[in-house]
Design an enzyme around this catalytic site. Sequence first.
Site: not given
Length: 256
Positions: A44-45, A49, A119-120, A122
């Site tokens: 994350m971060d 994106s 995106d996302e 996973q």
Amino acid sequence: MTASIQPSPASGADPTDALSAVPAAGARRAMPVVGHLRFYYGPMDCGKSTLALQVDHNHARQGRRGLLLVHLDRSGLPQISSRIGITRQAVEVHAGVDLHALVRAQWAVGARVDYLIVDEAQFLTPAQVDQLAELADDSQVDVYCFGIATDFRSTLFPGSRRLFELADELQPVQVDVLCWCGLPARFNARVQHGAVTRAGDTVLVADTEPAGVHTDSERAGESDSTTVRYQVLCRRHFRLGDLGGSPGVQGQLSFA
């Protein structure tokens, strides 16, 4: 005296052709044109994106037409949203969506689809990753997937695992994300009641406000509000469940 006979160029292929880096013209024609399936991953971060939107921008400015796909964006909306404030509308794809059929439907109405931004990624099912590979191989669609590799238990997401198995290119996102101790962080710890938790649903859908959360096995509005957030940690502090005791990170990495 017997004269040696030199082979004529027309008498057959030169055996040194097998060592050539450039295939013969006939061999080039035999090689199909295919798209590529790429997976960009990181904690994350780390800017996944943001990179997804940059890739879309770079292709679009060259006249290519793309389709943006997402599942469970942090905003709760059908869009790709970056933590630095950039957003683009996208198509929400839940587990039951056939991605191959989705692209075919675009073609049926005369829309070009040269590439996909996912995106996302996973949260894709393994079957959906297979569909993306088919689009790349059979329809020459370039596919760019962006996502987290492992869940809060440090176990590969099923979609990420299938991407590791099938993707033509695997690219870690090269933006340093640091643990509270200053070491590189790549583990996404789920923090509940102020402590790292290692049990629960793999996919957890949180409210955009940090005060409430519900899982995919609970109905919203019928469960007690529970503060849940995510924090990136190095391996050592992920193993120890050590959050560093700094209130400054509270809410910084809230995940929706």
